[in-house]
Design a protein around this motif. Structure first.
Motif, PDB file in Angstrom:
ATOM      1  N   VAL A 152      45.848  44.163  52.672  1.00 49.74           N
ATOM      2  CA  VAL A 152      46.297  43.653  53.579  1.00 49.74           C
ATOM      3  C   VAL A 152      47.741  43.406  51.962  1.00 49.74           C
ATOM      4  O   VAL A 152      48.146  44.405  51.822  1.00 49.74           O
ATOM      5  CB  VAL A 152      47.340  41.737  53.708  1.00 49.74           C
ATOM      6  N   VAL A 153      47.199  42.574  51.014  1.00 47.61           N
ATOM      7  CA  VAL A 153      47.955  42.409  49.812  1.00 47.61           C
ATOM      8  C   VAL A 153      47.498  44.059  49.107  1.00 47.61           C
ATOM      9  O   VAL A 153      48.651  44.340  47.582  1.00 47.61           O
ATOM     10  CB  VAL A 153      47.081  41.683  48.954  1.00 47.61           C
ATOM     11  N   VAL A 154      46.275  44.604  48.465  1.00 51.89           N
ATOM     12  CA  VAL A 154      46.528  46.228  47.984  1.00 51.89           C
ATOM     13  C   VAL A 154      47.455  47.252  48.844  1.00 51.89           C
ATOM     14  O   VAL A 154      47.858  47.226  48.122  1.00 51.89           O
ATOM     15  CB  VAL A 154      45.173  46.288  48.474  1.00 51.89           C
ATOM     16  N   TRP A 155      47.591  47.476  50.216  1.00 53.81           N
ATOM     17  CA  TRP A 155      48.459  48.597  50.486  1.00 53.81           C
ATOM     18  C   TRP A 155      49.504  48.162  50.041  1.00 53.81           C
ATOM     19  O   TRP A 155      50.824  48.721  50.936  1.00 53.81           O
ATOM     20  CB  TRP A 155      47.924  48.633  51.993  1.00 53.81           C
ATOM     21  N   MET A 215      36.529  42.337  42.176  1.00 57.89           N
ATOM     22  CA  MET A 215      36.438  40.790  41.952  1.00 57.89           C
ATOM     23  C   MET A 215      36.282  40.057  42.013  1.00 57.89           C
ATOM     24  O   MET A 215      35.631  39.257  41.558  1.00 57.89           O
ATOM     25  CB  MET A 215      38.156  40.616  43.176  1.00 57.89           C
ATOM     26  N   PHE A 216      34.781  40.540  43.346  1.00 61.08           N
ATOM     27  CA  PHE A 216      33.877  39.348  43.302  1.00 61.08           C
ATOM     28  C   PHE A 216      32.788  39.651  41.879  1.00 61.08           C
ATOM     29  O   PHE A 216      32.362  38.824  41.429  1.00 61.08           O
ATOM     30  CB  PHE A 216      32.722  39.857  44.490  1.00 61.08           C
ATOM     31  N   ALA A 217      32.197  40.753  40.932  1.00 64.74           N
ATOM     32  CA  ALA A 217      31.973  40.657  40.162  1.00 64.74           C
ATOM     33  C   ALA A 217      32.521  40.168  38.754  1.00 64.74           C
ATOM     34  O   ALA A 217      31.956  39.483  38.027  1.00 64.74           O
ATOM     35  CB  ALA A 217      31.752  42.209  39.800  1.00 64.74           C
ATOM     36  N   ILE A 218      33.445  40.176  38.799  1.00 67.37           N
ATOM     37  CA  ILE A 218      34.480  39.858  37.815  1.00 67.37           C
ATOM     38  C   ILE A 218      33.856  38.091  38.150  1.00 67.37           C
ATOM     39  O   ILE A 218      34.770  37.674  37.521  1.00 67.37           O
ATOM     40  CB  ILE A 218      35.925  39.757  37.577  1.00 67.37           C
ATOM     41  N   VAL A 219      34.757  37.553  38.552  1.00 64.07           N
ATOM     42  CA  VAL A 219      34.672  36.435  39.034  1.00 64.07           C
ATOM     43  C   VAL A 219      33.546  35.720  39.050  1.00 64.07           C
ATOM     44  O   VAL A 219      33.665  34.241  39.300  1.00 64.07           O
ATOM     45  CB  VAL A 219      35.465  36.012  40.170  1.00 64.07           C
ATOM     46  N   GLY A 220      32.229  36.370  40.086  1.00 64.72           N
ATOM     47  CA  GLY A 220      30.716  35.351  40.379  1.00 64.72           C
ATOM     48  C   GLY A 220      29.791  35.708  38.887  1.00 64.72           C
ATOM     49  O   GLY A 220      30.367  36.019  37.790  1.00 64.72           O
ATOM     50  N   PHE A 296      42.469  35.652  41.009  1.00 62.61           N
ATOM     51  CA  PHE A 296      42.585  36.519  39.986  1.00 62.61           C
ATOM     52  C   PHE A 296      43.429  38.084  40.100  1.00 62.61           C
ATOM     53  O   PHE A 296      44.098  38.643  39.127  1.00 62.61           O
ATOM     54  CB  PHE A 296      41.194  37.052  39.657  1.00 62.61           C
ATOM     55  N   LEU A 297      43.297  38.275  42.015  1.00 58.15           N
ATOM     56  CA  LEU A 297      44.315  39.450  42.132  1.00 58.15           C
ATOM     57  C   LEU A 297      45.905  39.028  41.699  1.00 58.15           C
ATOM     58  O   LEU A 297      46.701  39.679  41.038  1.00 58.15           O
ATOM     59  CB  LEU A 297      44.070  40.146  43.719  1.00 58.15           C
ATOM     60  N   LEU A 298      46.306  38.022  42.489  1.00 55.58           N
ATOM     61  CA  LEU A 298      47.984  37.343  41.988  1.00 55.58           C
ATOM     62  C   LEU A 298      48.181  37.385  40.188  1.00 55.58           C
ATOM     63  O   LEU A 298      49.170  38.123  39.452  1.00 55.58           O
ATOM     64  CB  LEU A 298      47.609  36.021  42.561  1.00 55.58           C
ATOM     65  N   VAL A 299      47.028  36.849  39.036  1.00 56.58           N
ATOM     66  CA  VAL A 299      47.235  36.981  37.936  1.00 56.58           C
ATOM     67  C   VAL A 299      46.973  38.263  37.630  1.00 56.58           C
ATOM     68  O   VAL A 299      48.487  38.081  36.694  1.00 56.58           O
ATOM     69  CB  VAL A 299      46.480  36.059  37.738  1.00 56.58           C
ATOM     70  N   LEU A 300      46.557  38.980  38.061  1.00 58.81           N
ATOM     71  CA  LEU A 300      46.409  40.227  37.772  1.00 58.81           C
ATOM     72  C   LEU A 300      48.209  40.801  37.669  1.00 58.81           C
ATOM     73  O   LEU A 300      48.760  42.045  37.317  1.00 58.81           O
ATOM     74  CB  LEU A 300      46.167  41.112  38.242  1.00 58.81           C
TER      75      LEU A 300
END
Length: 311
Positions: A152-155, A215-220, A296-300
């Motif tokens: 939802v956020v992406v689109w 994002m999972f890769a970046i934060v995990g 992370f998405l919101l900061v981006l």
């Protein structure tokens, strides 16, 4: 406007969940059934016309309303964005069941956990043990986080960047809903009728699934996430879902998938992840993973907004 709308919608949903969401879905069910009943003649083109009308009508209506409100005052347009996100985001929709299952497992109330999970995932979980219940619950939550939040956020953001208002969120949720609703029909003529809906849903999910895995890769755990994504995702029956599940398993350092006993019949599923067996403690880790990815998405988005302002 996008970031502020998202923050307001998330806060609103967390502190005041939409109590009438079930009524909303009941109305949308009847809306989708109207088009299937009046347009389904067993051919692909009929499904295409029905989909364009069913999804295009709310998209056009929301777009028109957004532009009118933007012309009146940007604040009114912002309120419209918040309202659309409030209706389309579903973070609390799955987090409630997830928390209930986690609590039941910690209190060793397996029957309660089985009943909640069975109602959530749509198949019987009565034969699952504690580890299997935690494993399936984490899988359901990872997929739900994409379809109810990240997608939802992406689109929403993409369509906002093109000045089209919040219609991206509406379009994404309708695409997934029509695919599921028209795929539930068992008659042969629904196979062709629902084909276009399935194709559109696949296209709408392609980008969010991969962005969520990144994002999972970046934060995990980055290395294990990429390894599991590249080597295991394609083994899952639905490759798109396999991308999210394999990357989530790698990021958490836990094993997902594996064979389950459903209605006394073994359901063979490939192994995802390479580390530890799943238990209830990993459910809290999965919650943290989703929240870190969301932050992370919101900061981006914040950085993008600042760059746009400075530019």
């Amino acid at each position: 406007m996008s970031l502020l709308s998202l923050l307001a919608a998330f806060l609103l949903e967390q502190f005041h969940p939409l109590s009438s969401r079930r009524l909303l879905f009941g109305w949308v069910n009847r809306y989708a059934d109207f088009f299937s009943e009046h347009f389904n003649a067993g051919e692909h083109r009929h499904g295409k016309i029905a989909w364009l009308l069913a999804a295009g009508t709310p998209v056009f209506g929301v777009s028109l309303l957004y532009w009118v409100l933007l012309w009146l005052h940007p604040f009114f347009a912002w309120l419209a964005c918040v309202a659309v996100l409030y209706l389309t985001l579903g973070f609390r929709r799955f987090s409630h069941d997830y928390s209930a299952i986690q609590t039941a497992l910690r209190e060793h109330k397996l029957e309660s956990a089985r009943e909640i999970l069975s109602a959530w995932c749509g198949f019987s979980c009565q034969a699952l043990n504690e580890s299997e219940l935690a494993r399936v619950t984490i899988e359901q939550a990872l997929l739900a986080s994409v379809r109810n939040v990240f997608g939802v956020v992406v689109w929403f953001v993409i369509f906002m960047l093109f000045g089209l208002g919040p219609v991206g969120a509406i379009l994404y949720r309708f695409a997934l809903f029509l695919k599921v609703r028209w795929s539930k029909q068992t008659a042969d003529e629904f196979s062709e009728f629902g084909q276009f809906a399935r194709q559109v849903a696949w296209m709408m999910e392609w980008l969010p699934m991969r962005l969520t895995a990144m994002m999972f890769a970046i934060v995990g755990d980055f290395e294990e996430t990429i390894y599991c994504w590249r080597t295991q995702a394609k083994e899952w029956p639905d490759t798109e879902e396999g991308i999210v599940l394999a990357s989530g398993a790698g990021a958490l350092g836990v094993r997902l998938g594996l064979t389950l006993l459903i209605d006394d019949t073994p359901l063979h599923r490939p192994e995802l992840g390479i580390d530890e067996e799943t238990d209830v403690d990993f459910m809290q880790s999965a919650t943290g993973l989703v929240w870190r990815a969301l932050v992370f998405l919101l900061v981006l988005l914040l950085l993008m907004s600042l760059a746009s302002l400075l530019g």
